[in-house]
Design an enzyme around this catalytic site. Structure first.
Site, short mmCIF file in Angstrom:
data_model
loop_
_atom_site.label_atom_id
_atom_site.label_comp_id
_atom_site.label_asym_id
_atom_site.label_seq_id
_atom_site.Cartn_x
_atom_site.Cartn_y
_atom_site.Cartn_z
N LYS A 27 0.83 -1.20 0.00
CA LYS A 27 0.00 0.00 0.00
C LYS A 27 0.88 1.26 0.00
CE LYS A 27 -3.76 -0.48 2.46
NZ LYS A 27 -4.39 -0.69 3.78
N ARG A 98 -3.38 3.41 8.50
CA ARG A 98 -3.65 2.22 7.68
C ARG A 98 -2.51 1.21 7.76
NH1 ARG A 98 -4.74 4.53 1.80
NH2 ARG A 98 -6.02 2.65 1.68
N GLY A 107 -8.15 -6.77 4.39
CA GLY A 107 -9.05 -6.82 5.54
C GLY A 107 -8.50 -7.57 6.75
N MET A 109 -5.83 -6.85 8.62
CA MET A 109 -5.37 -5.98 9.70
C MET A 109 -6.32 -4.78 9.82
SD MET A 109 -1.34 -6.37 9.11
CE MET A 109 -1.50 -6.14 7.38
N ARG A 371 -3.39 -1.81 -6.36
CA ARG A 371 -2.57 -3.03 -6.22
C ARG A 371 -2.93 -3.97 -7.35
NH1 ARG A 371 -5.77 -4.52 -0.80
NH2 ARG A 371 -7.83 -4.52 -1.71
N HIS A 489 -16.32 -8.29 0.97
CA HIS A 489 -15.28 -9.15 1.51
C HIS A 489 -15.41 -10.58 0.97
CE1 HIS A 489 -13.63 -11.98 4.49
NE2 HIS A 489 -12.63 -11.12 4.50
N ARG A 595 0.62 -48.02 -10.92
CA ARG A 595 0.70 -48.94 -9.77
C ARG A 595 -0.19 -50.13 -10.04
NH1 ARG A 595 0.05 -43.61 -6.45
NH2 ARG A 595 -1.43 -43.49 -8.15
N ARG A 651 4.94 -50.28 -12.57
CA ARG A 651 5.69 -50.72 -11.40
C ARG A 651 5.21 -52.10 -10.98
NH1 ARG A 651 5.05 -47.45 -5.91
NH2 ARG A 651 3.04 -48.52 -5.89
N GLU A 778 14.10 -45.01 -4.13
CA GLU A 778 13.29 -44.53 -3.00
C GLU A 778 13.88 -44.94 -1.66
OE1 GLU A 778 9.34 -46.12 -3.51
OE2 GLU A 778 10.14 -47.88 -4.52
N SER A 797 13.44 -43.78 -11.47
CA SER A 797 12.29 -42.93 -11.16
C SER A 797 12.33 -42.68 -9.66
CB SER A 797 11.00 -43.62 -11.57
OG SER A 797 9.91 -42.84 -11.17
N GLY A 799 11.04 -42.12 -6.32
CA GLY A 799 9.80 -42.24 -5.56
C GLY A 799 9.97 -41.39 -4.32
N THR A 800 9.62 -40.12 -4.43
CA THR A 800 9.98 -39.19 -3.36
C THR A 800 9.11 -39.34 -2.12
OG1 THR A 800 8.74 -37.52 -4.55
CG2 THR A 800 11.13 -37.47 -4.76
N ASN A 801 8.01 -40.08 -2.20
CA ASN A 801 7.24 -40.30 -0.98
C ASN A 801 8.05 -41.18 -0.02
OD1 ASN A 801 5.29 -38.95 -2.37
ND2 ASN A 801 3.99 -40.72 -2.71
N ASP A 802 8.47 -42.33 -0.53
CA ASP A 802 9.27 -43.22 0.31
C ASP A 802 10.64 -42.62 0.59
OD1 ASP A 802 8.18 -45.71 1.30
OD2 ASP A 802 7.70 -46.16 -0.79
N CYS A 864 8.30 -39.50 -9.47
CA CYS A 864 6.90 -39.93 -9.53
C CYS A 864 6.19 -39.81 -8.19
CB CYS A 864 6.80 -41.34 -10.07
SG CYS A 864 7.54 -42.58 -9.00
N TYR A 884 11.87 -36.02 -16.75
CA TYR A 884 10.42 -35.80 -16.64
C TYR A 884 9.98 -35.74 -15.18
CZ TYR A 884 9.96 -40.79 -15.61
OH TYR A 884 10.07 -42.02 -15.02
P1 ADP Z 1 -7.82 -2.30 3.92
O1 ADP Z 1 -6.42 -2.74 3.82
O2 ADP Z 1 -8.65 -3.11 4.83
O3 ADP Z 1 -8.45 -2.09 2.57
P2 ADP Z 1 -7.46 0.55 4.02
O4 ADP Z 1 -6.33 1.10 4.76
O5 ADP Z 1 -7.31 0.47 2.56
O6 ADP Z 1 -7.80 -0.87 4.63
O7 ADP Z 1 -8.68 1.46 4.41
C1 ADP Z 1 -10.01 1.05 4.55
C2 ADP Z 1 -10.92 1.98 3.79
O8 ADP Z 1 -10.76 3.33 4.19
C3 ADP Z 1 -10.67 1.95 2.31
O9 ADP Z 1 -11.89 1.99 1.63
C4 ADP Z 1 -9.89 3.21 2.06
O10 ADP Z 1 -10.08 3.70 0.76
C5 ADP Z 1 -10.45 4.15 3.09
N1 ADP Z 1 -9.46 5.16 3.48
C6 ADP Z 1 -8.25 4.92 4.03
N2 ADP Z 1 -7.57 6.04 4.22
C7 ADP Z 1 -8.35 7.05 3.79
C8 ADP Z 1 -8.21 8.46 3.72
N3 ADP Z 1 -7.09 9.06 4.12
N4 ADP Z 1 -9.22 9.19 3.23
C9 ADP Z 1 -10.35 8.56 2.82
N5 ADP Z 1 -10.55 7.24 2.87
C10 ADP Z 1 -9.57 6.49 3.35
MG MG Z 2 -7.77 -1.03 1.12
MG MG Z 3 7.38 -46.44 -2.80
#
Ligand code: ADP
Ligand code: MG
Ligand code: MG
Length: 907
Positions: A27, A98, A107, A109, A371, A489, A595, A651, A778, A797, A799-802, A864, A884
């Site tokens: 981010k 953030r 989501g 953290m 991202r 989500h 087998r 085999r 093996e 061949s 036989g990586t399990n054994d 294998c 192979y």
């Molecule tokens: P997550 O990683 O869970 O997406 P974010 O840090 O991206 O968390 O933020 C959660 C929400 O808050 C997102 O929708 C983001 O766009 C919004 N947000 C974060 N910082 C700001 C900001 N400075 N102004 C307006 N919206 C923000």
């Molecule tokens: Mg975000």
């Molecule tokens: Mg075997």
């Protein structure tokens, strides 16, 4: 120089860059980059991921002391650019705090918005903006988020709703309104008071009024969230190391909740579900960021096309759509145009599909995040191939872009069209993540995990999902939610992990307490079956039949491209004609492991097999084997037909004999009758076969060497089947493989029998066929003496399990008792039975390959074991120079792609 801990950005300048994601988190790095390429981003600063580790080392107090000066300086920087002051009453600067790790963990953290408000500042903000509703809406959101994240007021059990939501519901109820945005200033003020009361009552903590105190609380809370349960779980699933840490970004707030010309939204430069090259997304007018994702109000579509598609699915008429749910393209055309231009700019800049967040404050557009977007397996392939055709990336780039493991999603079965027609559609939601899923209803994540452990297939049905539900979503076949759009989500996570998902099915009435869901008058309970079509959004009653997926178009092109660059061949492990056919369709160019024991277990054959094992002497064994021969031959013919023109490695019998004999009295009686011997005798034989440690017992080539008749019979079946097909014009190249060789002579004894029987057969039939005799490697001793074994063996061949089992001395069947602890304590990084141990087992493979080729330069080598289909292990096999890899049919495309990537990465 003192270590740089804080990186600022804003106003088209930044101390960071996109390629600094290890330090600034994804981010933070992209916020910096967006500044540099002219995308409007509110100013701010990022505290590095290294500081996260420091925080955990030195503790909160010393951490604050070390960072104080840097943070205060960075805040000044933001104040200057925003022309306002942090903590000031008349002209306050508000910020968000953030999280952001190297790898995106959506989501997982915490984030806090509108920080810097208190009872006085909110009045100042009101005077400054002339918008009391906005000021108090921001304040109540801040108290709510801070109360949850920093002060820890959370629901106490899974059935409870969020305590803040409970208060909001209560206030709305008293007032008689349904939506958050129908609340008036007085109501919002009441919420703030009630929130603070609840926090004080349940946590004993006062709400901090000082802006800097709030800021430090929030920064520490974000660092703390790196170690929350769901983030730990997410890292475990995704294989993200704890040491990476999270960065913290503090950024000036921009407000989407200032009225009708303000909005917030999420958008994707392409369709994350299908890969279609179509800009899409969702927005909400007069709202803040979290509202779109959390599914509190149903968001509207950004583009008109998207909006019309949505309306068709939701059964909303065009007139109704245009007036009540207009797209951003229609409602805010100017801003839409700017957004569209910038999303194109970002995609071109990063050369990948972007997932972006934005906010519009009184008609001005701001970007808050970009991202590389998570996507389904199908979208991943389509986007890579489209971008190749569009000239954005080249062939190698396209191949490297695709994650081998994610191809598996494309190979999963789909609903049978005829079966769909006959099934009852219960309701419709949004096609959030494609696929076909069918299973029993559960309502809670922990139940999904529990039922899954009991080998049940489940569909997780929720009002909406939250990051806490991750483990359950993984365990479920599919996810169905009542609320939330395509960027909710549930939708985003489901696409990321390749689960089928239907979201926002508004007709669902879910009752968590009674574990029921009512859909238009029909009540379904926990445990009832439903089926989801994630491609259309349809929800069906009961189980709907599925069939194999079609593999054409982009997928086929990608695979052809892989073959162009690859050096490793990919074979399959197949014991039946059906598996062989499936694998061939997936592009296997031979069988690396067939087998033969499974063939013996089947129906009538097991009786003949038991007779052979229980026989009193060689004569008895020969008689029984004669009965088995035609069965084996027929099996081989079927497999050969499916593998026409390819090598097929068969085999010889491997498992301990005791696995075949009846251990129950009924079965033993049956055998006594069939063989005309006493029950007593059978019991004695069965007892005699019992072993203390069957895995290291009478199995593999030890069987063939004690019962040479078995080897002779199998040789005959393998070669006679090939000869008969040869007459029909079907060519195959049989390779006879001796299992579990440890000593050269173990192998040469077997080879003698094989060659003798072959010669006999060729004389009898007056015909012959080319074949090879080789061995599994093996047992560590075989790897150590490979230069001796290769003097006789024509192929190896692994036989990586054994081989893994014996190299580590871990019994595969007993590892469950200590593996989880080993992983937790980091004694082992991964399960070596899933991911090849390159340092140890891999060293043996490398050594054996080199040793073998030192005496037989053209020695064909392959692998294998289970590892043959695991991408990192496949890459290792390429590096070692194997010819192979062989894996189960459904992993063949994965191995093909991984093999191509290995070749490309080698350069
Ligand atoms: P997550 O990683 O869970 O997406 P974010 O840090 O991206 O968390 O933020 C959660 C929400 O808050 C997102 O929708 C983001 O766009 C919004 N947000 C974060 N910082 C700001 C900001 N400075 N102004 C307006 N919206 C923000
Ligand atoms: Mg975000
Ligand atoms: Mg075997």
């Amino acid at each position: 120089m003192e270590k740089k801990r804080v990186y600022t950005f804003g106003n088209g300048q930044a101390e960071g860059r996109a390629d600094m994601r290890d330090l600034l988190g994804g981010k933070g790095a992209n916020l910096a980059e967006m500044n540099l390429i002219g995308v409007p981003v509110p100013p701010g600063f990022t505290i590095t991921t290294e500081v996260c580790n420091e925080y955990y080392e030195i503790g909160q107090e010393r951490f604050v002391a070390i960072l104080k000066e840097d943070v205060e300086k960075a805040i000044k920087h933001v104040e200057t650019l925003m022309n306002s002051k942090f903590g000031d009453v008349a002209n306050p600067l508000l910020v968000s705090v953030r999280s952001g790790a190297r790898a995106s963990m959506p989501g997982m953290m915490d984030t806090i918005l509108n920080l810097g408000l208190n009872d006085e500042v909110v009045e100042g903000l009101t005077r400054k903006t002339g918008n009391a509703r906005f000021a108090w809406d921001s304040y109540r959101r801040f108290v709510q988020m801070y109360g949850d994240v920093v002060l820890g007021l959370k629901p106490t059990s899974k059935e409870d709703i969020d305590p803040f939501e409970a208060i909001i519901e209560e206030v709305k109820h008293v007032k008689g309104v349904k939506l958050d945005n129908e609340l008036e200033v007085a109501d919002l003020k009441e919420l703030v008071v009630k929130f603070k009361d609840a926090i004080k009552k349940q946590t004993g903590k006062d709400f901090p009024t000082n802006a800097y105190e709030q800021l430090w609380g929030a920064i520490c809370a974000v660092f703390n969230s790196w170690m929350n349960e769901r983030a730990i779980l997410y890292r475990k699933i995704e294989g993200i190391p704890t040491e990476w840490g999270t960065a913290v970004t503090v950024q000036a707030m921009v407000f989407g909740n200032m009225g009708e010309t303000s909005a917030t939204g999420v958008c994707f430069s392409r369709d994350a579900a299908t890969g279609e090259d179509l800009f899409n997304g969702e927005y909400l007018i007069n709202a803040q960021g979290e509202d779109v994702v959390a599914g509190i109000r149903t968001p509207q579509q950004i583009t008109k096309t998207g909006s019309q598609r949505w309306a068709a699915l939701a059964g909303v008429s065009e007139a109704n759509r245009a007036s009540k749910y207009p797209s951003m393209e229609e409602a805010l055309p100017e801003i839409y145009k700017e957004l569209d231009t910038l999303q194109t700019k970002l995609e071109n800049h990063y050369k990948d599909m972007q997932d972006m967040e934005f906010t519009v404050q009184e008609g001005k557009l701001w970007f808050l995040q970009t991202r590389n977007g998570k996507r389904t397996g199908a979208a991943m392939v389509k986007i890579a191939m489209d971008m190749l055709r569009q000239g954005v990336i080249n062939e190698k780039g396209a191949l490297l872009r695709v994650e081998p493991g994610k191809l598996e999603e494309l190979l999963h079965p789909v609903f049978d069209k005829d079966a769909l027609k006959k099934s009852k559609v219960l309701t419709r939601g949004l096609p959030a993540s494609p696929g076909a899923a069918c299973g029993q209803i559960v309502f809670f994540a922990d139940d999904a995990a529990k039922w899954h452990d009991d080998k049940k297939k489940v569909i997780m049905v929720r009002i909406e999902t939250s990051p806490e539900d991750l483990a359950g979503m993984h365990a479920a076949e599919g996810i169905l939610t009542a609320r939330g759009g395509m960027t909710s989500h549930a939708a985003v996570v489901a696409r990321g992990i390749g689960k089928c998902c239907v979201s926002g099915a508004g007709a669902l009435n879910i009752d968590y307490k009674n574990k029921t869901v009512e859909i238009d008058g029909i009540v379904l309970k926990e445990g009832d079956y439903i089926s989801l079509n994630g491609t259309t959004g349809e929800v069906y009653a009961g189980k709907v039949e599925t069939k194999a997926a079609e593999l054409s178009g982009d997928f086929a092109e990608l695979m052809a491209l892989a073959d162009k660059y690859t050096r490793l061949e990919v074979r399959t492990n197949a014991d039946t004609p059906h598996d062989a056919e499936v694998a061939r369709r997936f592009g296997a160019v031979g069988i690396g492991l067939c087998r033969t024991e499974h063939m013996f277990f089947d129906g009538e054959k097991i009786k003949a097999m038991r007779e052979m094992i229980l026989a009193q002497d060689v004569e008895g064994r020969r008689k029984a084997l004669a009965k088995i021969l035609p069965y084996q031959k027929a099996d081989f013919k079927g497999i050969y037909r499916a593998m026409e023109g390819c090598p097929v490695t068969v085999r010889l019998l491997d498992p301990p004999l005791h696995e075949f004999v009846p251990h129950d009295e009924k079965g033993q009686r049956e055998m006594a009758e069939a063989m005309g011997v006493s029950l007593q005798y059978i019991k004695k034989r069965v007892n005699a076969l019992r072993e203390q440690n069957p895995m290291l017992g009478h199995r593999g080539s030890r069987l063939g060497n004690t019962y040479p008749e078995i080897t002779a019979m199998q040789t005959r079946a393998i070669l006679e089947a090939a000869l008969e097909l040869k007459k029909e014009g079907v060519t195959v190249y049989p390779e006879i493989m001796v299992p579990l060789t440890g000593i050269l002579y173990e192998f040469t004894e077997q080879e003698k029998i094989i060659r003798r029987e072959a010669a006999k057969l060729f004389t009898e039939t007056g015909d012959s066929i080319d074949f090879k005799v080789g061995t599994m490697i093996e047992i560590p001793r075989a790897a150590l003496t490979a230069d001796r074994i290769a003097t006789s063996a024509e192929f190896f061949s692994f036989g990586t399990n054994d081989l893994t089992q014996m190299t580590f001395g871990y019994s595969r069947d007993d590892i469950a008792s200590f593996l989880p602890i080993y992983l937790e304590k980091k004694i082992l990084k991964v399960d070596p039975f899933q991911i090849l141990d390159q340092k140890g087992v891999g060293k043996l493979i490398r050594m054996a390959t080199e040793g073998g080729r030192s005496v037989r330069p053209d020695l064909k080598c392959g692998i294998c074991g289970e590892h043959g289909g695991e991408p990192s292990s496949v890459k290792f096999c390429h590096q070692v120079g194997l010819n192979y890899v062989s894996c189960s049919p459904f992993r063949v495309p994965i191995a093909r792609l991984a093999a191509a990537q290995a070749a490309i990465e080698e350069g």
